[in-house]
Scaffold this active site. Structure first.
Site, PDB file in Angstrom:
ATOM      1  N   HIS A 117       0.854  -1.189   0.000  1.00 47.74           N
ATOM      2  CA  HIS A 117       0.000   0.000   0.000  1.00 47.74           C
ATOM      3  C   HIS A 117       0.895   1.246   0.000  1.00 47.74           C
ATOM      4  CE1 HIS A 117      -2.777   2.970   1.750  1.00 47.74           C
ATOM      5  NE2 HIS A 117      -3.766   2.172   1.398  1.00 47.74           N
ATOM      6  N   ASP A 194       3.269  -3.980   8.148  1.00 49.92           N
ATOM      7  CA  ASP A 194       1.998  -3.303   7.938  1.00 49.92           C
ATOM      8  C   ASP A 194       0.909  -4.339   8.254  1.00 49.92           C
ATOM      9  OD1 ASP A 194      -0.399  -2.496   6.819  1.00 49.92           O
ATOM     10  OD2 ASP A 194       0.507  -1.613   5.036  1.00 49.92           O
ATOM     11  N   GLN A 197      -4.258  -5.194   7.191  1.00 47.00           N
ATOM     12  CA  GLN A 197      -5.211  -6.203   6.701  1.00 47.00           C
ATOM     13  C   GLN A 197      -5.040  -7.549   7.398  1.00 47.00           C
ATOM     14  OE1 GLN A 197      -7.650  -5.290   4.886  1.00 47.00           O
ATOM     15  NE2 GLN A 197      -6.943  -3.388   3.940  1.00 47.00           N
ATOM     16  N   LYS A 220     -10.470  -0.468  10.747  1.00 47.68           N
ATOM     17  CA  LYS A 220     -10.573  -1.716   9.985  1.00 47.68           C
ATOM     18  C   LYS A 220     -10.843  -2.906  10.893  1.00 47.68           C
ATOM     19  CE  LYS A 220      -7.370  -0.115   6.379  1.00 47.68           C
ATOM     20  NZ  LYS A 220      -8.214   0.207   5.232  1.00 47.68           N
ATOM     21  N   CYS A 358      -4.725   1.961  -3.888  1.00 53.59           N
ATOM     22  CA  CYS A 358      -3.506   2.564  -3.306  1.00 53.59           C
ATOM     23  C   CYS A 358      -2.265   1.688  -3.465  1.00 53.59           C
ATOM     24  CB  CYS A 358      -3.659   2.921  -1.833  1.00 53.59           C
ATOM     25  SG  CYS A 358      -4.923   4.138  -1.526  1.00 53.59           S
TER      26      CYS A 358
HETATM   27  C1  LIG Z   1      -2.297  -2.747   3.698  1.00 55.26           C
HETATM   28  C2  LIG Z   1      -2.729  -1.356   4.063  1.00 55.26           C
HETATM   29  N1  LIG Z   1      -1.843  -0.515   4.596  1.00 55.26           N
HETATM   30  C3  LIG Z   1      -2.168   0.726   4.950  1.00 55.26           C
HETATM   31  C4  LIG Z   1      -3.439   1.196   4.774  1.00 55.26           C
HETATM   32  C5  LIG Z   1      -3.778   2.604   5.187  1.00 55.26           C
HETATM   33  O1  LIG Z   1      -4.748   2.590   6.193  1.00 55.26           O
HETATM   34  P1  LIG Z   1      -5.291   3.958   6.830  1.00 55.26           P
HETATM   35  O2  LIG Z   1      -5.996   4.670   5.725  1.00 55.26           O
HETATM   36  O3  LIG Z   1      -6.207   3.518   7.912  1.00 55.26           O
HETATM   37  O4  LIG Z   1      -4.091   4.693   7.311  1.00 55.26           O
HETATM   38  C6  LIG Z   1      -4.412   0.381   4.213  1.00 55.26           C
HETATM   39  C7  LIG Z   1      -5.777   0.883   3.937  1.00 55.26           C
HETATM   40  O5  LIG Z   1      -6.532   0.367   3.174  1.00 55.26           O
HETATM   41  C8  LIG Z   1      -4.048  -0.937   3.854  1.00 55.26           C
HETATM   42  O6  LIG Z   1      -4.935  -1.776   3.321  1.00 55.26           O
END
Ligand SMILES: Cc1ncc(COP(=O)(O)O)c(C=O)c1O
Length: 405
Positions: A117, A194, A197, A220, A358
């Site tokens: 992401h 990260d 998910q 999430k 993203c």
């Molecule tokens: C794998 C991953 N990392 C980071 C993020 C960013 O999350 P946030 O918008 O809550 O900061 C997301 C959001 O969809 C994600 O799926």
């Protein structure tokens, strides 16, 4: 065992909008009543700032805020002092990258994947530009999985940081983080995960995984928006400089410009935090633990397998991640632009996400930039999947365009 119909009663959105089929849980999740009550309870019963007041409601707010640190510590198996509250995982990953960035020098390598992401790449890109660090990508397969043997081949003495998602957000690739961390540590590299998910969907034990840093977002995992967690090994948090400075995070400062920070985790929480959000996150984590993260993982695996088996049989659908066992079902309707197909589903009250999600360099792996992502959570059901399959089977160019006329 896992009584999904009973669980669904906990979610006002499911009760209030029975017409909607919500399969956009990788973007954000619905909130159970327990979380709504915790947030409203703070607003209506003991609104105060934290770490500042000596009166009854302020002390109560302090206790509730700090109690969430204990809950999260139980949730991911760490010490409460290793839990930093941030605004979201993007904020956590920025703090981690720019904190570690001060220890890196020109030519040092950050090893990551092309399936990440933006939040786990762009901070490192900034360090590449400003400090001359190098970013290298370890090979992933067509379903985005980084195999441990490929990871070992990609490791070398120059790698100082390994940063990757435990479960990726487009293909749901489950990375072998424990093996990756062990290999990275043989080379003395730091491991950043990260968990956006993964943490909401499976048990997470940072000590067992032996990772140095982990981030995730409250929204999430049934919690409020605007709250994230940064887990860091305590010795590293103590060494790391905060990105944000201000009230609440300093012990002293003087007119000569010197600042003495508080100890971690407080030194990373400048300014008034999202108090109701943190309290709501505590309620969300308690709620998930009361269901059992193992039960959630098992139920979702069953749902996903059911979904995968059925969508794979649709001739009009190209399904990109049939072999993965976690994360979203990612697909396109043949000959239909992803957003048009998502619009068709939306017109049938089916909520999915379309686009590049993203992960803008993933197309270098899967060969397409635009996909549709249907992502489940533990309150979804097989009946909902049946309804989805019926609608997905009818996505044609003619039908998708037809909704606009
Ligand atoms: C794998 C991953 N990392 C980071 C993020 C960013 O999350 P946030 O918008 O809550 O900061 C997301 C959001 O969809 C994600 O799926």
């Amino acid at each position: 065992m896992f009584d999904v119909e009973k669980i669904r009663q906990d979610f006002p959105m499911l009760r209030n909008r029975p017409d909607l089929l919500y399969f956009d849980n990788a973007a954000t999740t619905y909130k159970p009543q327990a979380v709504i009550d915790a947030v409203c309870g703070f607003w209506t019963g003991y609104t105060s700032n934290v770490e500042r007041g000596d009166y009854e409601t302020a002390v109560k707010a302090d206790r509730a805020y700090d109690h969430t640190r204990e809950i999260i510590a139980r949730f991911i198996n760490c010490e409460p002092k290793e839990v930093v509250f941030t605004a979201n995982i993007s904020h956590s990953l920025n703090q981690i990258a720019f904190g570690i960035g001060r220890w890196l020098k020109e030519g040092d390598v950050v090893l990551t994947t092309e399936a990440e992401h933006a939040s786990n790449l762009l901070p490192w890109f900034r360090l590449q530009e400003e400090k001359g660090i190098r970013i290298e990508y370890v090979k992933v397969d067509r379903q985005g999985v980084c195999h441990a043997e490929d990871f070992r081949r990609a490791m070398h003495e120059g790698v100082k940081v390994v940063s990757m998602a435990h479960v990726t957000n487009v293909l749901g690739s489950l990375q072998p983080i424990k093996e990756i961390a062990a290999i990275a540590h043989e080379y003395g590299a730091l491991v950043v995960v990260d968990g956006a998910q993964s943490v909401p969907h499976r048990p997470t034990d940072v000590k067992d995984l032996d990772v140095d840093f982990l981030g995730f977002s409250s929204h999430k995992m049934c919690g409020p928006d605007g709250v994230g967690v940064l887990y860091g090994r305590y010795d590293l948090l103590q060494k790391m400089d905060p990105v944000f400075l201000g009230g609440g995070m300093n012990a002293r400062f003087s007119s000569d410009g010197s600042i003495i920070y508080k100890d971690a985790p407080q030194k990373f929480e400048a300014g008034t935090p999202n108090i109701e959000g943190v309290i709501g996150l505590g309620a969300a984590a308690e709620y998930l633990m009361s269901l059992g993260m193992e039960n959630i993982q098992a139920y979702e695996a069953e749902l996903r397998a059911y979904f995968a088996e059925r969508i794979a049989k649709l001739d009009n659908i190209e399904f990109y991640n049939p072999d993965n066992t976690s994360g979203p079902i990612t697909f396109n309707a043949r000959g239909v632009f992803a957003q048009d197909a998502a619009g068709y589903l939306g017109a049938h009250n089916i909520c999915v996400r379309s686009g590049n999600h993203c992960a803008k360099i993933l197309h270098e792996v899967i060969g397409t930039d635009q996909t549709i992502r249907a992502s489940l959570y533990f309150y979804n059901t097989k009946e909902e999947i049946d309804r989805f399959i019926e609608a997905a089977g009818n996505i044609t160019l003619e039908n998708a365009i037809g909704i606009f006329f």
